[in-house]
Design a protein around this motif. Structure first.
Motif, mmCIF file in Angstrom:
data_model
loop_
_atom_site.group_PDB
_atom_site.id
_atom_site.type_symbol
_atom_site.label_atom_id
_atom_site.label_comp_id
_atom_site.label_asym_id
_atom_site.label_seq_id
_atom_site.Cartn_x
_atom_site.Cartn_y
_atom_site.Cartn_z
ATOM 1 N N PRO A 116 0.809 -1.227 0.000
ATOM 2 C CA PRO A 116 0.000 0.000 0.000
ATOM 3 C C PRO A 116 0.842 1.277 0.000
ATOM 4 C CG PRO A 116 -0.890 -1.587 1.544
ATOM 5 C CD PRO A 116 0.426 -2.141 1.092
ATOM 6 N N ILE A 117 0.537 2.146 -0.917
ATOM 7 C CA ILE A 117 1.235 3.434 -1.004
ATOM 8 C C ILE A 117 0.847 4.316 0.181
ATOM 9 C CG2 ILE A 117 1.665 5.449 -2.461
ATOM 10 C CD1 ILE A 117 2.651 2.788 -3.637
ATOM 11 N N THR A 118 -0.378 4.161 0.660
ATOM 12 C CA THR A 118 -0.837 4.956 1.797
ATOM 13 C C THR A 118 0.045 4.744 3.023
ATOM 14 O OG1 THR A 118 -3.118 4.943 0.982
ATOM 15 C CG2 THR A 118 -2.803 5.338 3.344
ATOM 16 N N SER A 119 0.481 3.509 3.260
ATOM 17 C CA SER A 119 1.335 3.229 4.418
ATOM 18 C C SER A 119 2.732 3.808 4.226
ATOM 19 C CB SER A 119 1.420 1.723 4.667
ATOM 20 O OG SER A 119 2.050 1.055 3.587
ATOM 21 N N LEU A 120 3.217 3.857 2.992
ATOM 22 C CA LEU A 120 4.518 4.476 2.732
ATOM 23 C C LEU A 120 4.423 5.987 2.923
ATOM 24 C CD1 LEU A 120 5.685 2.511 -0.459
ATOM 25 C CD2 LEU A 120 6.246 2.049 1.936
ATOM 26 N N ALA A 121 3.331 6.575 2.443
ATOM 27 C CA ALA A 121 3.140 8.011 2.589
ATOM 28 C C ALA A 121 3.069 8.410 4.061
ATOM 29 C CB ALA A 121 1.873 8.448 1.860
ATOM 30 N N ALA A 122 2.485 7.547 4.870
ATOM 31 C CA ALA A 122 2.242 7.876 6.274
ATOM 32 C C ALA A 122 3.517 8.010 7.094
ATOM 33 C CB ALA A 122 1.334 6.824 6.908
ATOM 34 N N VAL A 123 4.630 7.426 6.635
ATOM 35 C CA VAL A 123 5.871 7.504 7.415
ATOM 36 C C VAL A 123 6.700 8.728 7.025
ATOM 37 C CG1 VAL A 123 5.940 4.999 7.674
ATOM 38 C CG2 VAL A 123 7.280 6.070 5.840
ATOM 39 N N THR A 124 6.199 9.553 6.131
ATOM 40 C CA THR A 124 6.933 10.741 5.687
ATOM 41 C C THR A 124 6.268 12.014 6.182
ATOM 42 O OG1 THR A 124 5.725 11.182 3.619
ATOM 43 C CG2 THR A 124 7.401 9.449 3.550
ATOM 44 N N SER A 125 6.985 13.122 6.020
ATOM 45 C CA SER A 125 6.433 14.433 6.366
ATOM 46 C C SER A 125 5.778 15.090 5.154
ATOM 47 C CB SER A 125 7.554 15.339 6.890
ATOM 48 O OG SER A 125 8.535 15.552 5.878
ATOM 49 N N ARG A 126 5.715 14.366 4.029
ATOM 50 C CA ARG A 126 5.140 14.915 2.789
ATOM 51 C C ARG A 126 4.192 13.891 2.164
ATOM 52 N NH1 ARG A 126 10.641 15.444 -0.380
ATOM 53 N NH2 ARG A 126 11.520 15.339 1.689
ATOM 54 N N PRO A 127 3.202 13.390 2.876
ATOM 55 C CA PRO A 127 2.346 12.329 2.339
ATOM 56 C C PRO A 127 1.645 12.705 1.046
ATOM 57 C CG PRO A 127 1.384 13.303 4.309
ATOM 58 C CD PRO A 127 2.787 13.808 4.219
ATOM 59 N N ASP A 128 1.419 13.999 0.830
ATOM 60 C CA ASP A 128 0.770 14.428 -0.410
ATOM 61 C C ASP A 128 1.688 14.303 -1.620
ATOM 62 O OD1 ASP A 128 2.327 16.516 0.829
ATOM 63 O OD2 ASP A 128 1.515 17.900 -0.671
ATOM 64 N N ARG A 129 3.004 14.091 -1.377
ATOM 65 C CA ARG A 129 3.978 13.996 -2.466
ATOM 66 C C ARG A 129 4.560 12.583 -2.565
ATOM 67 N NH1 ARG A 129 4.466 18.994 -4.217
ATOM 68 N NH2 ARG A 129 6.284 18.628 -5.534
ATOM 69 N N VAL A 130 3.781 11.597 -2.132
ATOM 70 C CA VAL A 130 4.165 10.185 -2.237
ATOM 71 C C VAL A 130 3.172 9.495 -3.177
ATOM 72 C CG1 VAL A 130 4.452 8.007 -0.991
ATOM 73 C CG2 VAL A 130 5.215 10.155 0.049
ATOM 74 N N ILE A 131 3.697 8.623 -4.051
ATOM 75 C CA ILE A 131 2.855 8.021 -5.091
ATOM 76 C C ILE A 131 3.462 6.693 -5.532
ATOM 77 C CG2 ILE A 131 4.040 9.101 -7.063
ATOM 78 C CD1 ILE A 131 1.149 9.706 -8.180
ATOM 79 N N GLY A 132 2.634 5.849 -6.128
ATOM 80 C CA GLY A 132 3.124 4.612 -6.717
ATOM 81 C C GLY A 132 3.388 4.809 -8.192
ATOM 82 N N MET A 133 4.521 4.273 -8.650
ATOM 83 C CA MET A 133 4.895 4.350 -10.065
ATOM 84 C C MET A 133 5.382 2.960 -10.458
ATOM 85 S SD MET A 133 7.317 7.234 -11.860
ATOM 86 C CE MET A 133 7.056 7.648 -13.589
ATOM 87 N N HIS A 134 4.432 2.076 -10.762
ATOM 88 C CA HIS A 134 4.703 0.661 -10.967
ATOM 89 C C HIS A 134 5.004 0.383 -12.441
ATOM 90 C CE1 HIS A 134 3.005 -3.709 -10.999
ATOM 91 N NE2 HIS A 134 4.315 -3.699 -10.933
ATOM 92 N N PHE A 135 6.289 0.197 -12.730
ATOM 93 C CA PHE A 135 6.728 -0.171 -14.081
ATOM 94 C C PHE A 135 6.579 -1.679 -14.259
ATOM 95 C CE2 PHE A 135 8.794 3.817 -13.232
ATOM 96 C CZ PHE A 135 8.952 4.444 -14.463
#
Length: 277
Positions: A116-135
């Motif tokens: 989940p990208i949401t859980s990765l975003a939650a550990v940062t101070s910039r959750p609005d600038r976290v995203i998944g880019m799945h190649f």
């Protein structure tokens, strides 16, 4: 955003492919992998790939490789694309570290295929600038990039990554943040059922894959594809689906678990459903 300076973390098959595609677009790439020799192996693979493309009229391999620089640590960039092991704890640790180093306006992207990208975003101070880019593998060949929005991802971040994917010559497809997203929620049950067909003696691997290729017009059968992805990665994705959705149909086939336990991981180990030795 133009993303002129891109940090790629992870120099394995996916990370090296991402670095190659980004460098081929004219951008500077900083390639980081803490494992000894990983970047060197990644660069060697990139060179072979680029030389094949050059022979078909592509850009000179030396020009593209000149835009890739090894870095021994996480450094400042406009964008980080993470392509490390498919493990939530490892990715969260990396995102915390990148969040502390990259400038506040930088975007942090993950190539995860299921976490989940949401859980990765939650550990940062910039959750609005976290995203998944799945190649998709092989990155220089396949066009699709699955763009996954966390609950916190802003419209501006999504638009910037969609634009970047298009500039890399890819086709972005936006998905919301659910376990497995779209691609692996569909693909992994297909792979899993093929493994069950083999385990239960319905047919041999070659027959299962031939039926998929000729009957469904797939370029590669599910067992050969699993070998290409890595059976350990397939199991990890299925466990994320199983845990996240709570449905027993996503539990990995016992034969898959057995092969992984035996070190039969697919192409990268020399043997999976097929022998590559």
């Amino acid at each position: 955003m133009s993303f002129e300076r891109v940090l790629v973390v992870g120099a394995g098959q996916m990370g090296a492919g991402i670095a190659q595609v980004v460098a081929a677009s004219g951008r500077q790439v900083l390639l980081h992998d803490p494992f000894p020799g990983a970047v060197e192996r990644g660069l060697a693979g990139m060179q072979k790939s680029l030389e094949r493309l050059e022979a078909k009229g592509g850009a000179p391999a030396s020009d593209v490789l000149a835009r890739v620089t090894e870095t021994a640590e996480i450094v400042a960039a406009d964008l980080m694309i993470e392509a490390i092991v498919e493990d939530a704890a490892a990715k969260e640790e990396l995102f915390r570290a990148a969040d502390s180093v990259l400038p506040p306006e930088a975007i942090l992207a993950s190539n995860t295929s299921s976490i989940p990208i949401t859980s990765l975003a939650a550990v940062t101070s910039r959750p609005d600038r976290v995203i998944g880019m799945h190649f998709f593998n092989p990155v220089p060949v396949l066009q699709l990039v699955e763009v996954i929005r966390a609950l916190q991802t802003s419209d501006e971040t999504t638009a910037a990554i969609v634009e970047l994917a298009e500039d890399l010559g890819k086709v972005p497809a936006e998905a919301n943040d659910f376990p497995g997203f779209v691609s692996n929620r569909i693909l992994m049950p297909f792979v899993n059922e093929a493994a069950y067909a083999l385990m239960e003696g319905v047919a041999e691997p070659e027959v299962i894959d031939t039926i998929a290729k000729l009957g469904f017009a797939h370029p590669m059968g599910p067992l050969a594809l699993a070998d290409l992805i890595g059976l350990d990665t397939c199991v990890a994705i299925m466990e994320v689906l199983h845990d996240g959705l709570g449905n027993p149909k996503y539990a990995p086939c016992p034969l898959l678990r057995q092969y992984v336990a035996a070190g039969r991981l697919g192409r990268k180990s020399g043997r999976g459903f097929y022998d590559y030795a």
